[in-house]
Design an enzyme around this catalytic site. Sequence first.
Site, PDB file in Angstrom:
ATOM      1  N   VAL A  15       0.834  -1.216   0.000  1.00 16.48           N
ATOM      2  CA  VAL A  15       0.000   0.000   0.000  1.00 16.48           C
ATOM      3  C   VAL A  15       0.868   1.266   0.000  1.00 16.48           C
ATOM      4  O   VAL A  15       0.631   2.193  -0.778  1.00 16.48           O
ATOM      5  CB  VAL A  15      -0.972  -0.001   1.203  1.00 16.48           C
ATOM      6  CG1 VAL A  15      -1.876   1.227   1.145  1.00 16.48           C
ATOM      7  CG2 VAL A  15      -1.821  -1.272   1.222  1.00 16.48           C
ATOM      8  N   VAL A  34      -6.604  20.435  -4.193  1.00 20.53           N
ATOM      9  CA  VAL A  34      -6.311  21.034  -2.883  1.00 20.53           C
ATOM     10  C   VAL A  34      -5.551  22.361  -2.977  1.00 20.53           C
ATOM     11  O   VAL A  34      -5.343  23.022  -1.965  1.00 20.53           O
ATOM     12  CB  VAL A  34      -5.548  20.037  -1.954  1.00 20.53           C
ATOM     13  CG1 VAL A  34      -6.366  18.796  -1.719  1.00 20.53           C
ATOM     14  CG2 VAL A  34      -4.170  19.687  -2.476  1.00 20.53           C
ATOM     15  N   LYS A 206     -13.659  -5.992   9.016  1.00 23.02           N
ATOM     16  CA  LYS A 206     -14.277  -5.030   8.087  1.00 23.02           C
ATOM     17  C   LYS A 206     -15.785  -4.940   8.321  1.00 23.02           C
ATOM     18  O   LYS A 206     -16.374  -3.856   8.248  1.00 23.02           O
ATOM     19  CB  LYS A 206     -13.975  -5.445   6.650  1.00 23.02           C
ATOM     20  CG  LYS A 206     -12.495  -5.307   6.315  1.00 23.02           C
ATOM     21  CD  LYS A 206     -12.154  -6.031   5.029  1.00 23.02           C
ATOM     22  CE  LYS A 206     -10.706  -5.843   4.628  1.00 23.02           C
ATOM     23  NZ  LYS A 206     -10.295  -6.762   3.564  1.00 23.02           N
TER      24      LYS A 206
HETATM   25  N1  LIG Z   1      -2.295  -5.188   0.649  1.00 20.50           N
HETATM   26  C1  LIG Z   1      -3.518  -4.748   0.430  1.00 20.50           C
HETATM   27  O1  LIG Z   1      -4.091  -4.951  -0.653  1.00 20.50           O
HETATM   28  C2  LIG Z   1      -4.252  -4.005   1.493  1.00 20.50           C
HETATM   29  C3  LIG Z   1      -3.705  -3.772   2.738  1.00 20.50           C
HETATM   30  N2  LIG Z   1      -4.398  -3.066   3.665  1.00 20.50           N
HETATM   31  C4  LIG Z   1      -3.783  -2.774   4.960  1.00 20.50           C
HETATM   32  O2  LIG Z   1      -2.710  -1.858   4.757  1.00 20.50           O
HETATM   33  C5  LIG Z   1      -1.669  -2.096   5.699  1.00 20.50           C
HETATM   34  C6  LIG Z   1      -0.369  -2.362   4.975  1.00 20.50           C
HETATM   35  O3  LIG Z   1      -0.496  -3.508   4.190  1.00 20.50           O
HETATM   36  P1  LIG Z   1       0.609  -3.896   3.094  1.00 20.50           P
HETATM   37  O4  LIG Z   1       1.100  -2.687   2.402  1.00 20.50           O
HETATM   38  O5  LIG Z   1       0.009  -4.996   2.310  1.00 20.50           O
HETATM   39  O6  LIG Z   1       1.772  -4.474   4.034  1.00 20.50           O
HETATM   40  P2  LIG Z   1       3.266  -4.857   3.605  1.00 20.50           P
HETATM   41  O7  LIG Z   1       3.656  -5.999   4.477  1.00 20.50           O
HETATM   42  O8  LIG Z   1       3.376  -5.021   2.139  1.00 20.50           O
HETATM   43  O9  LIG Z   1       4.117  -3.559   4.009  1.00 20.50           O
HETATM   44  C7  LIG Z   1       4.355  -3.154   5.328  1.00 20.50           C
HETATM   45  C8  LIG Z   1       5.375  -2.020   5.311  1.00 20.50           C
HETATM   46  O10 LIG Z   1       5.493  -1.517   6.624  1.00 20.50           O
HETATM   47  C9  LIG Z   1       6.855  -1.606   7.072  1.00 20.50           C
HETATM   48  N3  LIG Z   1       6.794  -2.034   8.463  1.00 20.50           N
HETATM   49  C10 LIG Z   1       6.101  -3.087   8.972  1.00 20.50           C
HETATM   50  N4  LIG Z   1       6.255  -3.143  10.310  1.00 20.50           N
HETATM   51  C11 LIG Z   1       7.052  -2.106  10.629  1.00 20.50           C
HETATM   52  C12 LIG Z   1       7.576  -1.631  11.858  1.00 20.50           C
HETATM   53  N5  LIG Z   1       7.315  -2.252  13.002  1.00 20.50           N
HETATM   54  N6  LIG Z   1       8.366  -0.530  11.839  1.00 20.50           N
HETATM   55  C13 LIG Z   1       8.661   0.088  10.671  1.00 20.50           C
HETATM   56  N7  LIG Z   1       8.180  -0.312   9.474  1.00 20.50           N
HETATM   57  C14 LIG Z   1       7.390  -1.394   9.471  1.00 20.50           C
HETATM   58  C15 LIG Z   1       7.525  -2.613   6.181  1.00 20.50           C
HETATM   59  O11 LIG Z   1       8.919  -2.264   6.091  1.00 20.50           O
HETATM   60  P3  LIG Z   1       9.970  -3.042   5.117  1.00 20.50           P
HETATM   61  O12 LIG Z   1       9.562  -2.641   3.734  1.00 20.50           O
HETATM   62  O13 LIG Z   1      11.297  -2.518   5.502  1.00 20.50           O
HETATM   63  O14 LIG Z   1       9.751  -4.492   5.401  1.00 20.50           O
HETATM   64  C16 LIG Z   1       6.772  -2.417   4.861  1.00 20.50           C
HETATM   65  O15 LIG Z   1       7.345  -1.378   4.128  1.00 20.50           O
HETATM   66  C17 LIG Z   1      -2.175  -3.244   6.578  1.00 20.50           C
HETATM   67  O16 LIG Z   1      -2.821  -2.696   7.697  1.00 20.50           O
HETATM   68  C18 LIG Z   1      -3.156  -3.957   5.672  1.00 20.50           C
HETATM   69  O17 LIG Z   1      -4.134  -4.677   6.391  1.00 20.50           O
HETATM   70  C19 LIG Z   1      -5.634  -2.551   3.423  1.00 20.50           C
HETATM   71  C20 LIG Z   1      -6.223  -2.743   2.220  1.00 20.50           C
HETATM   72  C21 LIG Z   1      -5.591  -3.514   1.155  1.00 20.50           C
HETATM   73  N1  LIG Z   2      -5.917  -9.097   2.812  1.00 16.84           N
HETATM   74  C1  LIG Z   2      -6.974  -8.201   2.467  1.00 16.84           C
HETATM   75  C2  LIG Z   2      -6.377  -6.940   1.914  1.00 16.84           C
HETATM   76  C3  LIG Z   2      -7.335  -5.834   1.922  1.00 16.84           C
HETATM   77  O1  LIG Z   2      -7.936  -5.454   2.917  1.00 16.84           O
HETATM   78  C4  LIG Z   2      -7.864  -8.848   1.412  1.00 16.84           C
HETATM   79  O2  LIG Z   2      -7.488  -9.898   0.887  1.00 16.84           O
HETATM   80  O3  LIG Z   2      -8.957  -8.333   1.181  1.00 16.84           O
END
Ligand SMILES: NC(=O)C1=CN([C@@H]2O[C@H](COP(=O)(O)OP(=O)(O)OC[C@H]3O[C@@H](n4cnc5c(N)ncnc54)[C@H](OP(=O)(O)O)[C@@H]3O)[C@@H](O)[C@H]2O)C=CC1
Ligand SMILES: N[C@@H](CC=O)C(=O)O
Length: 433
Positions: A15, A34, A206
């Site tokens: 994301v 904006v 959700k």
């Molecule tokens: N993936 C999806 O389609 C969707 C996701 N979401 C939500 O969005 C959020 C992010 O998901 P997603 O992008 O898939 O997750 P990812 O695992 O792809 O990315 C997580 C990111 O956060 C960083 N990170 C994780 N933990 C820490 C920490 N403790 N300190 C510092 N940095 C940290 C990681 O760093 P590094 O890169 O160094 O590992 C990485 O860049 C979640 O809450 C998920 O539920 C919501 C809708 C859709």
């Molecule tokens: N893991 C979730 C990501 C979005 O919220 C999904 O599969 O829908």
Amino acid sequence: MKKYISIGLLGLGTVGSGVVQLIKNHQEELVHQVGCEVKVKSILVRDVEKERDIQIGQTHLTTDPDELLKDPEIDIVIEVIGGIEEAREHIIRALEAKKHVVTANKDLIALYGPELLQKALENNCDLFYEASVAGGIPILRGLSDGLVSDRIQKLMGIVNGTTNYILTKMDEDGLSYETALKEAQELGFAEADPTSDVEGLDAARKMAILARLAFFTNVILEDVEVSGISSVSVEDLNYGKKLGYVMKLIGHAHFENQQLEVSVQPTFLSKSHPLASVKNEYNAIYVNGEAVGETMFYGPGAGSLPTATAVMSDVVAVIKNMRLGVNGKSYVKPRFERVLKTPDQRFGQYYFRLHLKDQVGAFSKITTLFNELDISFEKILQTPLSKNELAEIIIVTHNISMERFEKALMELRDLSVVEEVISYYRVEGDVKK
Ligand SMILES: NC(=O)C1=CN([C@@H]2O[C@H](COP(=O)(O)OP(=O)(O)OC[C@H]3O[C@@H](n4cnc5c(N)ncnc54)[C@H](OP(=O)(O)O)[C@@H]3O)[C@@H](O)[C@H]2O)C=CC1
Ligand SMILES: N[C@@H](CC=O)C(=O)O
Ligand code: NA
């Protein structure tokens, strides 16, 4: 007015990368909306050395949250690291530092949403979370703005992209559960630990968030009854097909006489149901309101850029509120007490698959039991099994109370002619029932 808005981004995964890309590629659209540039100033990650596909230019990468949370230039913090405790701590610190917060974190909002919204209110800050439910579909604004004057009675949603992807691939391409899950992980749809996807917890979170907004009541996660898809078998999918159904992981939420029911469970949908044609990682939420009637919100429920559009819609809303000086004013406290329906007030149709001893009079024992419980059949399918002189029976009931369903299940298991109740699922036929 500021020359530009500075963003602190917590997380640069699926994301976070989408957010960086969208801000870069759609800067003109943002400036038009904006009136100034929007820049990502710093990004928090776990590992600054990690190789990344995304170009971040001059943006500062750090592992120290203070570099964002204590930076007076940062106006808005976007939290997309996921998880609960650290994310919660960062958000509270950001709000206390008078920074507005946008998050995609349903785990956190489902558990601590009311507390964090209160914190935002106390600090005159916005806390928005459109991306937390159904990725790119603007469903939270749909409910809290578009349908806000209505009385919503029923929500039904496919709100998890991973499980919808798995079920579609198993059903249409004959993929195994494991292969389909692996593909969903590779495509970035699944959570870091996909157990919460396949066991229904992600969808339950959700549904709790949706039900709060739809019914103006403080639904908590424990109110949501949850079962996932990990034990759905290809045999059940095939029987479903024969009967004119398709299997989906469905979130149900009903609100009647100020009483509430919320669940997430694998459900056989009639092929004519509007949610039946929602495939792969797509999500959809069917909403039935007293005044509006039936509406359906459809779109990509997961993935990098679709989710980033939801994040950025919140960012734009925050900046517009900054312009008007009304940040922290959009939170409306719940109106109704949480009262849950009891099992005799909850209704549905059910599918049972059972193994019956292939002997004279066996089936009549089942019909007698169902007659006694006043349950009538909508569909029956019987297939002899070559092994062990058993027959496989599929029964789909008409609408019954959950209380009677539970009684039927218990008594079927006690019948001597029933070798085993293999599976049972909720069935949704006509959407208007
Ligand atoms: N993936 C999806 O389609 C969707 C996701 N979401 C939500 O969005 C959020 C992010 O998901 P997603 O992008 O898939 O997750 P990812 O695992 O792809 O990315 C997580 C990111 O956060 C960083 N990170 C994780 N933990 C820490 C920490 N403790 N300190 C510092 N940095 C940290 C990681 O760093 P590094 O890169 O160094 O590992 C990485 O860049 C979640 O809450 C998920 O539920 C919501 C809708 C859709
Ligand atoms: N893991 C979730 C990501 C979005 O919220 C999904 O599969 O829908
Ligand atoms: Na959304």
